[in-house]
Design a protein around this motif. Structure first.
Motif, PDB file in Angstrom:
ATOM      1  N   GLY A  22      -1.415  -1.818  -7.968  1.00  0.00           N
ATOM      2  CA  GLY A  22      -0.774  -1.920  -9.278  1.00  0.00           C
ATOM      3  C   GLY A  22       0.530  -1.173  -9.381  1.00  0.00           C
ATOM      4  O   GLY A  22       1.298  -1.389 -10.324  1.00  0.00           O
ATOM      5  N   GLU A  23       0.814  -0.278  -8.398  1.00  0.00           N
ATOM      6  CA  GLU A  23       2.058   0.475  -8.447  1.00  0.00           C
ATOM      7  C   GLU A  23       3.201  -0.322  -7.828  1.00  0.00           C
ATOM      8  O   GLU A  23       2.988  -1.252  -7.042  1.00  0.00           O
ATOM      9  CB  GLU A  23       1.896   1.821  -7.733  1.00  0.00           C
ATOM     10  CG  GLU A  23       0.916   2.753  -8.415  1.00  0.00           C
ATOM     11  CD  GLU A  23       0.785   4.100  -7.737  1.00  0.00           C
ATOM     12  OE1 GLU A  23       0.093   4.969  -8.279  1.00  0.00           O
ATOM     13  OE2 GLU A  23       1.374   4.276  -6.643  1.00  0.00           O
ATOM     14  N   GLN A  24       4.417   0.072  -8.186  1.00  0.00           N
ATOM     15  CA  GLN A  24       5.607  -0.572  -7.655  1.00  0.00           C
ATOM     16  C   GLN A  24       6.604   0.510  -7.242  1.00  0.00           C
ATOM     17  O   GLN A  24       6.528   1.648  -7.696  1.00  0.00           O
ATOM     18  CB  GLN A  24       6.249  -1.495  -8.703  1.00  0.00           C
ATOM     19  CG  GLN A  24       5.372  -2.656  -9.116  1.00  0.00           C
ATOM     20  CD  GLN A  24       6.037  -3.524 -10.166  1.00  0.00           C
ATOM     21  OE1 GLN A  24       6.887  -3.069 -10.928  1.00  0.00           O
ATOM     22  NE2 GLN A  24       5.649  -4.797 -10.210  1.00  0.00           N
ATOM     23  N   GLY A  25       7.548   0.144  -6.367  1.00  0.00           N
ATOM     24  CA  GLY A  25       8.598   1.081  -5.987  1.00  0.00           C
ATOM     25  C   GLY A  25       8.810   1.131  -4.488  1.00  0.00           C
ATOM     26  O   GLY A  25       8.127   0.461  -3.704  1.00  0.00           O
ATOM     27  N   GLU A  26       9.765   1.954  -4.067  1.00  0.00           N
ATOM     28  CA  GLU A  26      10.144   2.034  -2.657  1.00  0.00           C
ATOM     29  C   GLU A  26       9.013   2.503  -1.742  1.00  0.00           C
ATOM     30  O   GLU A  26       8.886   2.009  -0.618  1.00  0.00           O
ATOM     31  CB  GLU A  26      11.366   2.931  -2.490  1.00  0.00           C
ATOM     32  CG  GLU A  26      12.666   2.273  -2.925  1.00  0.00           C
ATOM     33  CD  GLU A  26      12.896   0.940  -2.212  1.00  0.00           C
ATOM     34  OE1 GLU A  26      12.829   0.899  -0.970  1.00  0.00           O
ATOM     35  OE2 GLU A  26      13.136  -0.070  -2.903  1.00  0.00           O
ATOM     36  N   TYR A  78       2.455  -3.382  -5.195  1.00  0.00           N
ATOM     37  CA  TYR A  78       1.138  -3.195  -4.572  1.00  0.00           C
ATOM     38  C   TYR A  78       0.133  -4.104  -5.275  1.00  0.00           C
ATOM     39  O   TYR A  78      -0.635  -3.689  -6.120  1.00  0.00           O
ATOM     40  CB  TYR A  78       0.708  -1.734  -4.680  1.00  0.00           C
ATOM     41  CG  TYR A  78      -0.373  -1.287  -3.708  1.00  0.00           C
ATOM     42  CD1 TYR A  78      -1.377  -2.135  -3.270  1.00  0.00           C
ATOM     43  CD2 TYR A  78      -0.371   0.007  -3.207  1.00  0.00           C
ATOM     44  CE1 TYR A  78      -2.351  -1.717  -2.385  1.00  0.00           C
ATOM     45  CE2 TYR A  78      -1.329   0.459  -2.317  1.00  0.00           C
ATOM     46  CZ  TYR A  78      -2.324  -0.414  -1.912  1.00  0.00           C
ATOM     47  OH  TYR A  78      -3.284   0.014  -1.024  1.00  0.00           O
ATOM     48  N   GLY A  79       0.166  -5.374  -4.874  1.00  0.00           N
ATOM     49  CA  GLY A  79      -0.741  -6.351  -5.449  1.00  0.00           C
ATOM     50  C   GLY A  79      -1.935  -6.604  -4.558  1.00  0.00           C
ATOM     51  O   GLY A  79      -2.230  -5.862  -3.614  1.00  0.00           O
ATOM     52  N   ASP A  80      -2.655  -7.716  -4.847  1.00  0.00           N
ATOM     53  CA  ASP A  80      -3.880  -8.031  -4.122  1.00  0.00           C
ATOM     54  C   ASP A  80      -3.618  -8.312  -2.645  1.00  0.00           C
ATOM     55  O   ASP A  80      -4.432  -7.964  -1.784  1.00  0.00           O
ATOM     56  CB  ASP A  80      -4.571  -9.245  -4.762  1.00  0.00           C
ATOM     57  CG  ASP A  80      -5.087  -8.936  -6.159  1.00  0.00           C
ATOM     58  OD1 ASP A  80      -5.230  -7.743  -6.483  1.00  0.00           O
ATOM     59  OD2 ASP A  80      -5.343  -9.894  -6.920  1.00  0.00           O
ATOM     60  N   HIS A  81      -2.494  -8.981  -2.344  1.00  0.00           N
ATOM     61  CA  HIS A  81      -2.208  -9.296  -0.941  1.00  0.00           C
ATOM     62  C   HIS A  81      -1.972  -8.017  -0.138  1.00  0.00           C
ATOM     63  O   HIS A  81      -2.447  -7.872   1.001  1.00  0.00           O
ATOM     64  CB  HIS A  81      -0.990 -10.217  -0.861  1.00  0.00           C
ATOM     65  CG  HIS A  81      -0.844 -10.879   0.473  1.00  0.00           C
ATOM     66  ND1 HIS A  81       0.312 -11.527   0.868  1.00  0.00           N
ATOM     67  CD2 HIS A  81      -1.696 -10.996   1.523  1.00  0.00           C
ATOM     68  CE1 HIS A  81       0.139 -12.025   2.080  1.00  0.00           C
ATOM     69  NE2 HIS A  81      -1.052 -11.710   2.512  1.00  0.00           N
ATOM     70  N   THR A  82      -1.253  -7.055  -0.718  1.00  0.00           N
ATOM     71  CA  THR A  82      -1.024  -5.787  -0.036  1.00  0.00           C
ATOM     72  C   THR A  82      -2.338  -5.047   0.163  1.00  0.00           C
ATOM     73  O   THR A  82      -2.582  -4.460   1.222  1.00  0.00           O
ATOM     74  CB  THR A  82      -0.033  -4.918  -0.828  1.00  0.00           C
ATOM     75  OG1 THR A  82       1.225  -5.610  -0.909  1.00  0.00           O
ATOM     76  CG2 THR A  82       0.184  -3.567  -0.164  1.00  0.00           C
ATOM     77  N   ALA A  83      -3.206  -5.081  -0.851  1.00  0.00           N
ATOM     78  CA  ALA A  83      -4.517  -4.435  -0.729  1.00  0.00           C
ATOM     79  C   ALA A  83      -5.324  -5.047   0.412  1.00  0.00           C
ATOM     80  O   ALA A  83      -5.985  -4.336   1.179  1.00  0.00           O
ATOM     81  CB  ALA A  83      -5.286  -4.538  -2.045  1.00  0.00           C
ATOM     82  N   SER A 118      -5.803   1.658  -2.129  1.00  0.00           N
ATOM     83  CA  SER A 118      -5.080   2.933  -2.134  1.00  0.00           C
ATOM     84  C   SER A 118      -4.625   3.234  -0.714  1.00  0.00           C
ATOM     85  O   SER A 118      -5.323   2.918   0.253  1.00  0.00           O
ATOM     86  CB  SER A 118      -5.956   4.075  -2.666  1.00  0.00           C
ATOM     87  OG  SER A 118      -7.070   4.291  -1.808  1.00  0.00           O
ATOM     88  N   ALA A 119      -3.442   3.812  -0.605  1.00  0.00           N
ATOM     89  CA  ALA A 119      -2.906   4.236   0.684  1.00  0.00           C
ATOM     90  C   ALA A 119      -2.476   5.681   0.526  1.00  0.00           C
ATOM     91  O   ALA A 119      -1.377   5.962   0.028  1.00  0.00           O
ATOM     92  CB  ALA A 119      -1.732   3.354   1.112  1.00  0.00           C
ATOM     93  N   LEU A 120      -3.355   6.594   0.931  1.00  0.00           N
ATOM     94  CA  LEU A 120      -3.094   8.015   0.771  1.00  0.00           C
ATOM     95  C   LEU A 120      -2.646   8.602   2.111  1.00  0.00           C
ATOM     96  O   LEU A 120      -2.303   7.874   3.042  1.00  0.00           O
ATOM     97  CB  LEU A 120      -4.334   8.705   0.220  1.00  0.00           C
ATOM     98  CG  LEU A 120      -4.905   8.071  -1.069  1.00  0.00           C
ATOM     99  CD1 LEU A 120      -6.098   8.862  -1.584  1.00  0.00           C
ATOM    100  CD2 LEU A 120      -3.839   7.947  -2.136  1.00  0.00           C
ATOM    101  N   ALA A 121      -2.639   9.929   2.219  1.00  0.00           N
ATOM    102  CA  ALA A 121      -2.041  10.583   3.385  1.00  0.00           C
ATOM    103  C   ALA A 121      -2.644  10.098   4.699  1.00  0.00           C
ATOM    104  O   ALA A 121      -1.934   9.844   5.668  1.00  0.00           O
ATOM    105  CB  ALA A 121      -2.197  12.099   3.252  1.00  0.00           C
TER     106      ALA A 121
END
Length: 338
Positions: free
Chosen positions: A189-193, A228-233, A254-257
């Motif tokens: 759901g987030e957006q950005g670089e 960060y939509g469904d395809h990216t997930a 989610s993509a964390l450290a």
């Protein structure tokens, strides 16, 4: 007079904050302030360490790219980094590993490297190499055995663009700062670089998945749309499963450290496999069937078959050749023991 721009002073401060471990005294293992330079000394003329007051006729740091011609100001556009060594995350890190890591990011064209024109460095303290985005040069002088030079396109410096993300990423990669410092914890759901960077890394590894929003779609690479939509997930989930297998219990949202670290490690392994020297191909052994027939005859294994005919049969039937050779070896061993 040539001045040090704020964007590069910020990089200098970042590196010294984390690589000058003991700032109360000078240590060979630390990156000291006098080892991180931006502006050339008063005798320096030409090149990215100089601003408009010190460039020379046909200066390569100006004429070879419109990004430099259009960005020329009094600001220097280069950073030198000297030697250091530290242990972190169970590994030893130094100027050479730092330099090769930065070059690998440039080769991969990660978003945070695109303002870098060149890196002059040594991978081992023995040879000098040069990565040049414009492909003009491949080496440098021997002073780069003990310091690494970064040139930045002048238009990026003129625009005041933040050059710290690549170096923050290195510090996180070796475990000196956490993922939160990188600002790259991203979720569905987030957006950005940071999301665009994630999509780029997944594509770079060749991850392809079906877009859940497109019925009957074939697996495809991601569109680097910073969303960060469904395809990216789905792509994150596929990547994590490829590395962790059944130990991964997530849904890719989610993509964390830890995910970023695995992405970096996977790319390094891919790069190493791609460029590792191939083992030499061993030629198949040649068999002199005529000689083998003579040896068999000498030890009573040829029967009444003429030697040329036996040699032809051995060549035509590997099974027969192996069987008779095995019997020959047994007789040779028995003879030797007797």
């Amino acid at each position: 007079m040539t001045r040090a721009p704020q964007a590069l002073l910020a990089v200098r401060s970042l590196l010294l904050d984390h690589l000058n471990i003991d700032d109360t005294r000078a240590r060979d293992a630390d990156l000291e302030p006098n080892e991180v330079g931006i502006v050339g000394d008063t005798n320096h003329r030409g090149g990215y360490h100089c601003g408009s007051d010190r460039v020379v006729t046909n200066d390569y740091s100006v004429v070879e790219s419109p990004r430099d011609r259009n960005g020329l100001t009094l600001d220097a556009a280069a950073l030198d980094v000297g030697t250091f060594q530290l242990n972190s995350g169970g590994r030893t890190h130094n100027l050479f590993t730092f330099s090769t890591w930065c070059v690998a990011q440039c080769v991969a064209n990660t978003p945070d490297t695109r303002d870098i024109r060149e890196i002059i460095y040594s991978p081992d303290g023995k040879v000098v190499r040069r990565w040049d985005r414009l492909g003009r040069r491949g080496t440098g002088d021997r002073s780069h055995l003990w310091h690494t030079h970064f040139s930045f396109f002048r238009d990026a410096i003129k625009a005041g663009r933040d050059q710290r993300p690549l170096f923050r990423r290195y510090l996180a990669h070796i475990g000196l700062i956490g993922g939160d410092d990188m600002g790259r914890h991203v979720r569905h759901g987030e957006q950005g670089e940071p999301v665009r960077d994630l999509q780029f890394r997944l594509n770079r590894l060749g991850i392809k998945t079906k877009n859940p929003k497109v019925k009957g779609a074939e697996p495809t690479a991601l569109t680097t749309d910073a969303d960060y939509g469904d395809h990216t997930a789905e792509a994150v989930k596929a990547f994590e499963l490829s590395v962790l297998g059944k130990d991964y219990k997530g849904d890719g949202k989610s993509a964390l450290a830890a995910t970023w670290t695995r992405l970096d490690d996977a790319y390094w392994l891919q790069l190493i496999a791609k460029h590792a020297p191939k083992p030499p191909v061993q030629p198949a052994p040649t068999i002199d069937y005529a000689q083998l027939a003579k040896a068999l005859d000498l030890h009573g294994l040829s029967g009444a078959i003429p030697l040329p005919a036996l040699a032809a049969q051995l060549a035509a039937s590997p099974e027969l050749a192996w069987a008779l050779t095995d019997e020959l070896l047994k007789r040779l061993v028995t003879t030797k023991q007797g």
